[in-house]
Motif scaffolding. Structure first.
Motif, short mmCIF file in Angstrom:
data_model
loop_
_atom_site.label_atom_id
_atom_site.label_comp_id
_atom_site.label_asym_id
_atom_site.label_seq_id
_atom_site.Cartn_x
_atom_site.Cartn_y
_atom_site.Cartn_z
N TYR A 53 0.90 -1.39 -0.02
CA TYR A 53 -0.07 0.02 -0.05
C TYR A 53 0.89 1.35 -0.06
CZ TYR A 53 -3.46 3.23 1.55
OH TYR A 53 -4.21 4.45 1.78
N ILE A 54 2.04 1.29 0.64
CA ILE A 54 2.78 2.47 0.79
C ILE A 54 3.43 2.67 -0.81
CG2 ILE A 54 4.83 3.24 1.76
CD1 ILE A 54 4.24 1.71 4.29
N GLU A 55 3.77 1.54 -1.21
CA GLU A 55 4.47 1.52 -2.67
C GLU A 55 3.54 2.20 -3.56
OE1 GLU A 55 7.22 1.17 -3.72
OE2 GLU A 55 8.58 0.16 -2.47
N LEU A 56 2.16 1.84 -3.58
CA LEU A 56 1.11 2.32 -4.25
C LEU A 56 1.00 3.86 -4.13
CD1 LEU A 56 -1.37 -0.45 -4.26
CD2 LEU A 56 0.26 -0.05 -6.10
N ILE A 57 0.95 4.39 -2.88
CA ILE A 57 0.78 5.63 -2.51
C ILE A 57 1.91 6.46 -3.10
CG2 ILE A 57 0.79 7.41 -0.49
CD1 ILE A 57 -0.70 5.44 1.00
N ALA A 58 3.18 5.85 -2.97
CA ALA A 58 4.51 6.65 -3.51
C ALA A 58 4.08 6.73 -4.99
CB ALA A 58 5.56 5.81 -3.17
N LEU A 59 3.63 5.85 -5.94
CA LEU A 59 3.59 5.80 -7.12
C LEU A 59 2.20 6.85 -7.65
CD1 LEU A 59 3.94 2.10 -8.04
CD2 LEU A 59 5.49 3.82 -8.45
N GLU A 60 1.46 7.03 -6.73
CA GLU A 60 0.25 8.04 -6.88
C GLU A 60 0.80 9.42 -6.69
OE1 GLU A 60 -2.98 7.66 -8.18
OE2 GLU A 60 -2.68 5.58 -8.51
N ARG A 61 1.42 9.38 -5.62
CA ARG A 61 2.04 10.72 -5.52
C ARG A 61 2.97 11.36 -6.43
NH1 ARG A 61 0.46 14.75 -3.06
NH2 ARG A 61 2.43 15.42 -1.88
N ASN A 62 3.79 10.42 -6.91
CA ASN A 62 4.80 10.71 -7.83
C ASN A 62 4.10 11.14 -9.30
OD1 ASN A 62 7.77 11.09 -8.74
ND2 ASN A 62 7.39 9.06 -9.95
N GLY A 70 1.42 12.90 -9.60
CA GLY A 70 0.84 14.15 -9.34
C GLY A 70 -0.50 14.16 -8.47
N SER A 71 -0.94 13.13 -7.94
CA SER A 71 -2.04 12.99 -7.21
C SER A 71 -1.95 13.52 -5.82
CB SER A 71 -2.70 11.45 -7.20
OG SER A 71 -2.86 11.07 -8.24
N GLY A 72 -3.15 14.17 -5.46
CA GLY A 72 -3.10 14.85 -3.97
C GLY A 72 -3.16 13.67 -2.86
N THR A 73 -2.66 14.08 -1.74
CA THR A 73 -2.45 13.14 -0.54
C THR A 73 -3.93 12.18 -0.53
OG1 THR A 73 -1.25 14.51 0.50
CG2 THR A 73 -2.03 12.72 2.06
N ARG A 74 -4.92 12.76 -0.37
CA ARG A 74 -6.36 11.79 -0.16
C ARG A 74 -6.65 11.14 -1.26
NH1 ARG A 74 -10.84 11.25 2.82
NH2 ARG A 74 -10.44 12.89 4.51
N GLN A 75 -6.45 11.72 -2.46
CA GLN A 75 -6.56 11.08 -3.77
C GLN A 75 -5.66 9.74 -3.87
OE1 GLN A 75 -6.33 13.31 -7.26
NE2 GLN A 75 -7.05 11.82 -8.75
N ILE A 111 4.06 10.48 8.02
CA ILE A 111 4.62 10.82 6.90
C ILE A 111 3.64 11.23 5.75
CG2 ILE A 111 5.69 10.04 4.47
CD1 ILE A 111 7.12 7.52 6.31
N LEU A 112 2.25 10.96 6.00
CA LEU A 112 1.15 11.49 5.05
C LEU A 112 0.69 12.93 5.49
CD1 LEU A 112 -0.79 8.21 4.31
CD2 LEU A 112 0.77 9.42 2.82
N ARG A 113 1.03 12.88 6.82
CA ARG A 113 0.61 14.29 7.40
C ARG A 113 1.41 15.42 6.99
NH1 ARG A 113 2.18 17.40 11.29
NH2 ARG A 113 4.12 15.63 11.98
N LEU A 114 2.90 15.04 6.89
CA LEU A 114 3.83 15.96 6.27
C LEU A 114 3.48 16.55 5.18
CD1 LEU A 114 7.25 14.59 7.65
CD2 LEU A 114 5.99 16.61 8.50
N SER A 115 3.01 15.61 4.23
CA SER A 115 2.60 15.87 2.90
C SER A 115 1.28 16.65 2.58
CB SER A 115 2.54 14.50 1.96
OG SER A 115 1.93 14.90 0.68
N GLY A 116 0.34 16.32 3.70
CA GLY A 116 -1.01 16.94 3.46
C GLY A 116 -0.97 18.47 4.10
N GLU A 117 -0.26 18.36 5.20
CA GLU A 117 -0.30 19.83 5.82
C GLU A 117 0.70 20.77 5.48
OE1 GLU A 117 -0.24 19.03 10.30
OE2 GLU A 117 -2.25 18.21 10.13
#
Length: 304
Positions: free
Chosen positions: A167-176, A178-183, A236-242
């Motif tokens: 799941y963390i790997e998938l979030i990293a790919l989505e963030r890379n 250009g997706s937002g944190t929640r998305q 980690i995700l809080r740093l990205s979102g806030e």
């Protein structure tokens, strides 16, 4: 009355009393819990108790027995309740207490049945023997659900950590991309169909409905289940979102460290299993050598 007759009378009285108690319990008026009724009616609620895959589980007789025990028996009888393990397995406390009571009753009945069987075979035991054995077996069986929950929760926690690394790997790919944190979190949770991804989707959907930040939902879930790895992901995700920080490298590093930890755990388990296998192999070798050497030694000493 002989000892055998007394034991049969006690067994008959126990059976009749259990039957009458079951009949009264079945016909007694039921106290409806409004919260449980609403939860059962709202099958789409993300916090509905469910088994592994997130399916709604019907309330059975064991859970009703547990609710009765929770209302009737003293709270000090239950000892330390493994709350986090039960939450991880999605087992309600009523079902857990019901299993403890059912196992205790089973343990208390087993010595009485064995004593009756021995009496039929002509082996008469003193009355104190089945009584003490019933009490000891009841206490021992009372803790079997605790051991089962601990073992199942350990395996479920390992499975959760494996899925969490993906799941963390998938979030990293989505963030890379250009997706937002929640998305990114919701899109990554939609990929898998295991119970871990289902649980993550439920928490993220609940946070969207309540307006809660998604990383706070993960942090709350980590406290509920006792998963420190999930709390680290939430930080980690809080740093990205806030703060809008770039977290791609941090997510990849966290996923790699989790994989290394799981690999070390698997290697440790494999080594432990390998060490256990050496015991029967050594015993087999000793037995084979003994079979070869003993006849020759007996011939030398002139025994045969």
């Amino acid at each position: 009355m002989s000892t055998t007759g007394l034991q049969l009378a006690l067994l008959g009285g126990l059976s009749i009393g259990a039957g009458v108690s079951a009949l009264v319990w079945r016909l007694a008026p039921v106290q409806v819990d409004a919260h449980d009724a609403v939860v059962r009616l709202s099958a789409q609620s993300p916090h509905t108790p469910a088994t592994g895959g997130g399916q709604v589980r019907a309330v059975g007789g064991v859970e009703r027995l547990g609710r009765w025990a929770m209302r009737t028996l003293p709270a000090g009888w239950w000892g330390v309740v493994p709350t986090q393990q039960l939450a991880l397995l999605r087992i309600s406390q009523a079902r857990f207490f019901g299993e403890k009571v059912a196992f205790a009753l089973l343990g208390m009945m087993a010595p009485a049945l064995l004593s009756s069987l021995f009496a039929v075979m002509g082996l008469r035991l003193p009355v104190v023997v089945p009584v003490v054995a019933s009490l000891a077996a009841g206490v021992l069986f009372f803790f079997i659900p605790n051991w089962n929950v601990v073992d199942d929760a350990g395996r479920a926690r390992t499975e959760f950590n494996r899925a969490l690394g993906a799941y963390i790997e998938l979030i990293a790919l989505e963030r890379n991309s250009g997706s937002g944190t929640r998305q990114a979190m919701e899109a990554a949770a939609e990929v898998g169909d295991s119970w871990v991804f289902v649980r993550l989707r439920e928490e993220l959907a609940f946070s969207r409905w309540t307006g809660e930040p998604p990383w706070e939902a993960l942090r709350r879930l980590s406290h509920e289940l006792g998963l420190a790895e999930l709390a680290d992901l939430a930080d980690i995700l809080r740093l990205s979102g806030e703060e809008g920080s770039q977290i791609y490298s941090q997510l990849r590093a966290r996923s790699a460290s989790m994989r290394s930890a799981l690999l070390s755990q698997d290697l440790t388990h494999a080594n432990a299993v390998g060490e256990k296998l050496t015991i029967p192999m050594s015993a087999l070798g000793i037995t084979f050598i003994t079979i070869l050497i003993v006849p020759a030694l007996l011939r030398v000493v002139g025994i045969t």
